[in-house]
Design a protein around this motif. Structure first.
Motif, mmCIF file in Angstrom:
data_model
loop_
_atom_site.group_PDB
_atom_site.id
_atom_site.type_symbol
_atom_site.label_atom_id
_atom_site.label_comp_id
_atom_site.label_asym_id
_atom_site.label_seq_id
_atom_site.Cartn_x
_atom_site.Cartn_y
_atom_site.Cartn_z
ATOM 1 N N ALA A 107 0.828 -1.212 0.000
ATOM 2 C CA ALA A 107 0.000 0.000 0.000
ATOM 3 C C ALA A 107 0.861 1.260 0.000
ATOM 4 O O ALA A 107 0.608 2.194 -0.782
ATOM 5 C CB ALA A 107 -0.930 -0.009 1.208
ATOM 6 N N ALA A 108 1.883 1.310 0.863
ATOM 7 C CA ALA A 108 2.721 2.502 0.945
ATOM 8 C C ALA A 108 3.506 2.713 -0.346
ATOM 9 O O ALA A 108 3.611 3.846 -0.841
ATOM 10 C CB ALA A 108 3.679 2.392 2.128
ATOM 11 N N SER A 110 2.680 1.625 -3.369
ATOM 12 C CA SER A 110 1.725 1.991 -4.432
ATOM 13 C C SER A 110 1.339 3.457 -4.330
ATOM 14 O O SER A 110 1.253 4.163 -5.345
ATOM 15 C CB SER A 110 0.474 1.118 -4.346
ATOM 16 N N TRP A 111 1.098 3.937 -3.126
ATOM 17 C CA TRP A 111 0.739 5.331 -2.905
ATOM 18 C C TRP A 111 1.895 6.239 -3.322
ATOM 19 O O TRP A 111 1.700 7.249 -3.989
ATOM 20 C CB TRP A 111 0.348 5.520 -1.452
ATOM 21 N N TYR A 112 3.116 5.863 -2.975
ATOM 22 C CA TYR A 112 4.279 6.659 -3.365
ATOM 23 C C TYR A 112 4.470 6.641 -4.882
ATOM 24 O O TYR A 112 4.700 7.683 -5.501
ATOM 25 C CB TYR A 112 5.544 6.136 -2.677
ATOM 26 N N GLY A 114 2.210 6.100 -7.134
ATOM 27 C CA GLY A 114 1.128 6.890 -7.730
ATOM 28 C C GLY A 114 1.408 8.378 -7.655
ATOM 29 O O GLY A 114 1.131 9.123 -8.608
ATOM 30 N N TYR A 115 1.971 8.819 -6.552
ATOM 31 C CA TYR A 115 2.327 10.232 -6.385
ATOM 32 C C TYR A 115 3.393 10.645 -7.400
ATOM 33 O O TYR A 115 3.265 11.680 -8.062
ATOM 34 C CB TYR A 115 2.819 10.448 -4.953
ATOM 35 N N ALA A 140 -0.550 16.197 -1.734
ATOM 36 C CA ALA A 140 -0.115 14.805 -1.917
ATOM 37 C C ALA A 140 1.262 14.588 -1.281
ATOM 38 O O ALA A 140 1.514 13.537 -0.677
ATOM 39 C CB ALA A 140 -0.085 14.451 -3.401
ATOM 40 N N GLN A 144 2.259 12.076 1.871
ATOM 41 C CA GLN A 144 3.317 11.078 1.964
ATOM 42 C C GLN A 144 3.903 11.046 3.381
ATOM 43 O O GLN A 144 4.131 9.979 3.939
ATOM 44 C CB GLN A 144 4.428 11.371 0.948
ATOM 45 N N THR A 147 1.301 9.550 5.708
ATOM 46 C CA THR A 147 1.250 8.099 5.522
ATOM 47 C C THR A 147 2.375 7.415 6.286
ATOM 48 O O THR A 147 2.168 6.372 6.909
ATOM 49 C CB THR A 147 1.353 7.752 4.021
#
Length: 186
Positions: A107-108, A110-112, A114-115, A140, A144, A147
């Motif tokens: 998850a972390a 993927s979020w990074y 995506g950013y 965003a 980060q 998160t």
């Protein structure tokens, strides 16, 4: 007075340097001897003080590192640790760890990712103002950091509630088993 390697030690009583006092040798810190061996002329170098180059009683130099002793207690302790590693309690602790960490990392990351991808592929979206000078990219980016803190808090909470007690019990059991191998020494 001489050091353990037979070299005179400086007493500080004279204008000459310790190198000049050292058996009339030149001032070079190291030089190749006639036989091609390295000779150390450094007055601060004391190889024998560290145990290197001493004779072993037969006239031959003693080995630099003594041979390792393999004790039966060490192999029995290794068996204890392997037994604990194979136990159901240890496997449960590892399973709980993996069930939290692997999805958290995915998850972390993927979020990074995506950013970063959004910043490169959609600069118009990232530049869109939200409130005054604050835009989507700034939110965003701060997200980060948020998160990171939330994931750290969640990991510590999960460890405290789901793994720490079981891991402590395993550690205690392992120490008791290895202490029994040593004959109850503390």
């Amino acid at each position: 007075m001489k050091s353990s390697n037979g070299r005179p030690s400086g007493d500080g009583g004279g204008p000459e340097s310790p190198v000049e006092k050292h058996e009339g040798r030149d001032a070079a810190p190291t030089a190749m001897g006639a036989a091609g061996h390295m000779r150390h002329d450094d007055p601060w170098y004391d190889a024998l003080a560290s145990g290197w180059g001493e004779l072993d009683g037969t006239g031959a130099p003693a080995p630099v590192v003594p041979p390792a002793r393999r004790e039966d207690g060490a192999s029995r302790a290794a068996q204890v640790y392997l037994e604990v590693q194979r136990s159901a309690a240890f496997q449960e602790v590892r399973s709980r760890y993996r069930r939290f960490v692997i999805p958290g990392i995915v998850a972390a990351f993927s979020w990074y990712l995506g950013y970063v991808v959004a910043a490169q592929t959609a600069p118009g979206l990232m530049a869109r103002p939200v409130a005054g000078a604050v835009n989507v990219a700034m939110l965003a980016g701060l997200g980060q950091f948020l998160t990171t803190f939330v994931l750290t808090w969640a990991y510590a909470r999960h460890a405290r509630l789901h793994r720490d007690r079981a891991a402590l019990d395993l550690r205690w059991d392992t120490q008791e088993l290895t202490r029994g191998l040593r004959g109850g020494e503390s």
